[in-house]
Design an enzyme around this catalytic site. Structure first.
Site, PDB file in Angstrom:
ATOM      1  N   ASP A 104       0.810  -1.309  -0.013  1.00 45.82           N
ATOM      2  CA  ASP A 104       0.000   0.044  -0.025  1.00 45.82           C
ATOM      3  C   ASP A 104       0.899   1.205  -0.030  1.00 45.82           C
ATOM      4  O   ASP A 104       1.868   1.513   0.838  1.00 45.82           O
ATOM      5  CB  ASP A 104      -0.599  -0.071   1.253  1.00 45.82           C
ATOM      6  CG  ASP A 104      -2.176  -0.960   1.015  1.00 45.82           C
ATOM      7  OD1 ASP A 104      -2.281  -1.227  -0.012  1.00 45.82           O
ATOM      8  OD2 ASP A 104      -2.752  -1.304   2.146  1.00 45.82           O
ATOM      9  N   LYS A 153      -0.972  10.023   0.575  1.00 43.12           N
ATOM     10  CA  LYS A 153      -1.046  11.513   1.268  1.00 43.12           C
ATOM     11  C   LYS A 153       0.222  11.484   2.332  1.00 43.12           C
ATOM     12  O   LYS A 153       0.539  10.615   2.912  1.00 43.12           O
ATOM     13  CB  LYS A 153      -2.171  11.497   2.219  1.00 43.12           C
ATOM     14  CG  LYS A 153      -3.441  11.766   1.300  1.00 43.12           C
ATOM     15  CD  LYS A 153      -4.504  12.379   2.096  1.00 43.12           C
ATOM     16  CE  LYS A 153      -5.741  12.160   1.213  1.00 43.12           C
ATOM     17  NZ  LYS A 153      -7.073  11.443   1.636  1.00 43.12           N
ATOM     18  N   ASP A 213       3.807  -0.133  -8.395  1.00 44.02           N
ATOM     19  CA  ASP A 213       3.607   0.748  -9.586  1.00 44.02           C
ATOM     20  C   ASP A 213       3.814   2.105  -9.247  1.00 44.02           C
ATOM     21  O   ASP A 213       3.538   3.046  -9.940  1.00 44.02           O
ATOM     22  CB  ASP A 213       2.211   0.390  -9.906  1.00 44.02           C
ATOM     23  CG  ASP A 213       1.315   0.891  -8.927  1.00 44.02           C
ATOM     24  OD1 ASP A 213       1.382   0.186  -7.598  1.00 44.02           O
ATOM     25  OD2 ASP A 213       0.199   1.645  -9.055  1.00 44.02           O
TER      26      ASP A 213
HETATM   27  C1  LIG Z   1      -2.358  -3.111  -2.933  1.00 46.46           C
HETATM   28  S1  LIG Z   1      -2.576  -4.672  -2.254  1.00 46.46           S
HETATM   29  C2  LIG Z   1      -1.671  -5.908  -3.147  1.00 46.46           C
HETATM   30  C3  LIG Z   1      -2.289  -7.375  -2.933  1.00 46.46           C
HETATM   31  C4  LIG Z   1      -1.252  -8.327  -3.718  1.00 46.46           C
HETATM   32  N1  LIG Z   1       0.002  -8.431  -3.004  1.00 46.46           N
HETATM   33  C5  LIG Z   1      -1.403  -8.204  -5.044  1.00 46.46           C
HETATM   34  O1  LIG Z   1      -0.267  -7.464  -5.752  1.00 46.46           O
HETATM   35  O2  LIG Z   1      -2.360  -8.336  -5.740  1.00 46.46           O
HETATM   36  C6  LIG Z   1      -1.780  -4.483  -0.686  1.00 46.46           C
HETATM   37  C7  LIG Z   1      -2.391  -5.397   0.292  1.00 46.46           C
HETATM   38  O3  LIG Z   1      -1.546  -5.287   1.566  1.00 46.46           O
HETATM   39  C8  LIG Z   1      -2.257  -5.467   2.708  1.00 46.46           C
HETATM   40  N2  LIG Z   1      -1.631  -4.797   3.620  1.00 46.46           N
HETATM   41  C9  LIG Z   1      -0.947  -3.691   3.522  1.00 46.46           C
HETATM   42  N3  LIG Z   1      -0.233  -3.298   4.813  1.00 46.46           N
HETATM   43  C10 LIG Z   1      -0.146  -4.173   5.545  1.00 46.46           C
HETATM   44  C11 LIG Z   1       0.366  -4.624   6.575  1.00 46.46           C
HETATM   45  N4  LIG Z   1       1.145  -3.762   7.225  1.00 46.46           N
HETATM   46  N5  LIG Z   1       0.199  -5.946   7.157  1.00 46.46           N
HETATM   47  C12 LIG Z   1      -0.774  -6.572   6.460  1.00 46.46           C
HETATM   48  N6  LIG Z   1      -1.103  -6.732   5.433  1.00 46.46           N
HETATM   49  C13 LIG Z   1      -0.946  -5.511   4.756  1.00 46.46           C
HETATM   50  C14 LIG Z   1      -3.434  -4.730   2.256  1.00 46.46           C
HETATM   51  O4  LIG Z   1      -4.380  -5.174   3.254  1.00 46.46           O
HETATM   52  C15 LIG Z   1      -3.710  -5.289   0.743  1.00 46.46           C
HETATM   53  O5  LIG Z   1      -4.431  -6.557   0.481  1.00 46.46           O
END
Ligand SMILES: C[S@@+](CC[C@H](N)C(=O)[O-])C[C@H]1O[C@@H](n2cnc3c(N)ncnc32)[C@H](O)[C@@H]1O
Length: 211
Positions: free
Chosen positions: A112, A116, A148
């Site tokens: 993620d 911001k 990305d």
């Molecule tokens: C943008 S999505 C990408 C999902 C997958 N890796 C893909 O490429 O399709 C990022 C995922 O990471 C999870 N995520 C983000 N930060 C996290 C954290 N600190 N601990 C566990 N999960 C996290 C979010 O809930 C989300 O499902």
């Protein structure tokens, strides 16, 4: 005939069962190499990697309840004994629960970006996370990152590159990748279809004088 099909309880690791550093042998019931994926989403990479490499143990961490359950259920349906899913904050897990020199590989695909500025502190990659992640790798162990988001990548790559225990290498497409893909995750497929540029880097832990 014995029924060896897995249940969700075999795959899901309850977060309150974690006390101190994880014992991988106990968690997976064998001493095979272990790889960790942070932010599995629906688990497409984790499931495909676990199917291709039955001799590697895969732990997936995902904090979104819906996706973590979905990924765990996919592992159950594929009857993959080498997969575990954990719902927690991956940064806390890496810092508090990963044993030193135990991971073969850490996969982080499309973390993620928290675009911001006031949310930047929520980003996974910071000095403390990188230090703990590097400590958890075995010699020759790798970290693979794909995103990305150019400005986040421009922060991640130098964070990794300036760590003296790591050497930067080329990212070679994973064996789970389809044509033109790096990894083959759901977000990658969506972003490639939109024509976005994808950034990737791989680092490997170098041997130190203790090895
Ligand atoms: C943008 S999505 C990408 C999902 C997958 N890796 C893909 O490429 O399709 C990022 C995922 O990471 C999870 N995520 C983000 N930060 C996290 C954290 N600190 N601990 C566990 N999960 C996290 C979010 O809930 C989300 O499902």
């Amino acid at each position: 005939m014995p029924d060896d099909s897995l249940t969700l309880e075999d795959i899901i690791v309850p977060v309150d069962s974690l006390h101190g550093k994880v014992d991988w042998t106990q968690l997976f019931g064998n001493d095979h190499p272990v790889e960790l994926e942070i932010g599995t989403g629906k688990g497409t990479f984790l499931i495909n990697a676990a199917r291709v490499n039955p001799q590697i143990n895969y732990l997936g961490i995902e904090w979104a309840n819906k996706y973590y359950k979905y990924a765990a259920d996919r592992a159950r349906r594929w009857n993959l004994p080498n997969v575990r899913m954990l719902r927690c904050d991956a940064r806390d897990f890496v810092i508090s629960h990963l044993p030193s020199r135990s991971l073969q590989c850490l996969h982080v695909y499309f973390p993620d970006p928290w675009p911001k500025k006031r949310h930047h502190k929520r980003r996974l990659f910071n000095n403390q996370f990188v230090a703990a992640a590097v400590d958890s790798l075995i010699p020759d162990g790798c970290i693979h990152v794909v995103t990305d988001v150019r400005d986040y990548f421009q922060l991640i790559k130098p964070l990794l590159a300036r760590c003296s225990q790591l050497q930067l290498g080329d990212f070679t497409p994973r064996e789970t990748a389809g044509l033109g893909e790096w990894v083959g995750t759901n977000f990658e497929r969506k972003y490639l279809a939109e024509g976005r540029t994808i950034y990737s880097c791989s680092v490997q832990k170098i041997h130190d004088h203790h090895d």
